[in-house]
Write an enzyme that holds these catalytic residues in place. Structure first.
Site, short mmCIF file in Angstrom:
data_model
loop_
_atom_site.label_atom_id
_atom_site.label_comp_id
_atom_site.label_asym_id
_atom_site.label_seq_id
_atom_site.Cartn_x
_atom_site.Cartn_y
_atom_site.Cartn_z
CG ASN A 161 -84.57 -42.24 7.66
OD1 ASN A 161 -84.02 -43.39 7.20
ND2 ASN A 161 -85.58 -42.50 8.54
CD1 TRP A 162 -80.55 -40.53 2.83
CD2 TRP A 162 -79.36 -41.99 1.64
NE1 TRP A 162 -79.37 -40.11 2.43
CE2 TRP A 162 -78.49 -40.81 1.56
CE3 TRP A 162 -78.98 -43.15 0.89
CZ2 TRP A 162 -77.50 -40.97 1.03
CZ3 TRP A 162 -77.55 -43.26 0.26
CH2 TRP A 162 -76.73 -41.99 0.42
CE LYS A 163 -88.66 -41.40 6.34
NZ LYS A 163 -89.72 -40.84 6.68
N GLY B 289 -93.50 -36.89 6.50
CA GLY B 289 -93.67 -36.99 4.84
C GLY B 289 -95.19 -36.49 4.77
CD GLU C 269 -91.26 -43.90 7.96
OE1 GLU C 269 -90.22 -44.26 7.74
OE2 GLU C 269 -91.61 -42.80 7.68
N GLY D 218 -86.06 -36.57 6.05
CA GLY D 218 -86.39 -37.80 5.26
C GLY D 218 -86.26 -37.38 3.97
N GLY D 219 -87.45 -37.03 3.23
CA GLY D 219 -87.50 -36.57 1.86
C GLY D 219 -86.56 -35.75 1.36
CG HIS E 128 -88.10 -43.82 11.85
ND1 HIS E 128 -89.42 -44.08 11.06
CD2 HIS E 128 -87.52 -42.78 11.56
CE1 HIS E 128 -89.55 -42.75 10.33
NE2 HIS E 128 -88.59 -42.05 10.61
CD GLU F 91 -88.12 -38.61 12.83
OE1 GLU F 91 -87.75 -37.89 11.81
OE2 GLU F 91 -88.31 -39.72 12.66
CB SER G 146 -92.50 -31.85 6.97
OG SER G 146 -93.40 -33.08 6.40
P1 13P Z 1 -89.80 -36.55 6.24
O1 13P Z 1 -88.50 -35.45 6.35
O2 13P Z 1 -89.73 -36.88 5.07
O3 13P Z 1 -91.06 -35.74 6.57
O4 13P Z 1 -89.33 -37.73 7.28
C1 13P Z 1 -89.02 -37.42 8.38
C2 13P Z 1 -88.45 -38.75 8.96
O5 13P Z 1 -89.13 -39.82 9.11
C3 13P Z 1 -86.95 -38.88 9.04
O6 13P Z 1 -86.81 -39.94 9.82
#
Ligand code: 13P
Length: 250
Positions: free
Chosen positions: A9-11, A173, A97, A233-234, A95, A167, A212
């Protein structure tokens, strides 16, 4: 046997140059085959570029959100049929967010999940508790509420072609990954809930862990009975980091 899914997930990250080098790196570095599927979730403007680069490859792609309405006067929104037009297989729904920053309620998430299914997309339903909820021993109640909102709308059969991602909000993050034991406990709770409704669907349902995930912790997480991959994510924004997670699959 459930196939492992490693989803990036590149956000809200990326440029055309970054998309090109990231996807070319993934194409060059990921060995096909094995029990692993890879998927990426770029921001909307990069879906066309992603489709062009990945369409002859085994790597799938999806979008990070959709509007449940088919079309019309919804300035700034994107519909399921538009995602299909760009070859998306998956779409994230709910998600954390989206829930916390953009006010998506459980009912809004159910609307999105339902619209995705109706269009032939595979929704990835994201669930998870905040730190405060975990500390108040509300993890299972929160996850149960988030799942029930969608189950009430789409039924257990709605999960025949869907994925769940657990999640925990406190792990996203932050570098504070849930331990494999903590994650497995919630994954087992989720699978048991589905098992009480339909044991075949429960046995086939892929439940991803997100929060993470990196190349060092992925192998321990993915080795657990009910953890069928990761929503990353990251670490999905760098070729070597994402491939390290993919290669952590036994
Ligand atoms: P991180 O891997 O950066 O913690 O993000 C997880 C995430 O929200 C994937 O959707």
């Amino acid at each position: 046997m459930r196939r492992i899914l490693v989803a990036g997930n590149w956000k809200m990250h990326g440029t055309q140059a970054m998309v090109k080098s990231l996807l070319e790196g993934l194409l060059a570095g990921s060995q096909p085959g094995g029990n692993v599927d890879l998927a990426v979730f770029p921001p909307f403007p990069y879906l066309a570029q992603t489709q062009a680069l990945l369409q002859q490859s085994p790597i799938a792609w999806g979008a990070q959100n959709l509007n449940p309405v088919a079309q019309g006067a919804h300035t700034g929104e994107v519909s399921a049929s538009m995602l299909l037009d760009f070859g998306c297989r998956y779409v994230l729904a709910g998600h954390s967010e989206r829930r916390t920053l953009y006010g998506e309620s459980d009912a809004d998430v159910a609307d999105r999940f339902e619209a995705a299914l109706a269009a032939g997309l595979e929704p990835i339903l994201c669930v998870g508790e905040t730190l405060e909820e975990r500390e108040n021993d509300e993890t299972e109640a929160v996850v149960d509420r988030q799942l029930t909102a969608v189950l009430d709308r789409c039924g257990v059969s709605g999960f025949q072609k869907a994925v769940v991602a657990y999640e925990p909000v406190w792990a996203i993050g932050t570098g504070m990954t849930a331990s494999p034991e903590q994650a497995q406990a919630v994954h087992a709770f989720i699978r048991n809930k589905f098992d009480s409704l339909d044991d075949i669907i429960a046995g086939q349902l892929r439940i991803l862990y997100g929060g993470s995930v990196n190349g060092s912790n992925a192998a321990d997480l993915f080795a657990r009975e009910d953890i069928d991959g990761g929503l990353v994510g990251g670490a999905s924004l760098k070729v070597e980091d994402f491939l390290a997670i993919r290669n952590a699959v036994a």
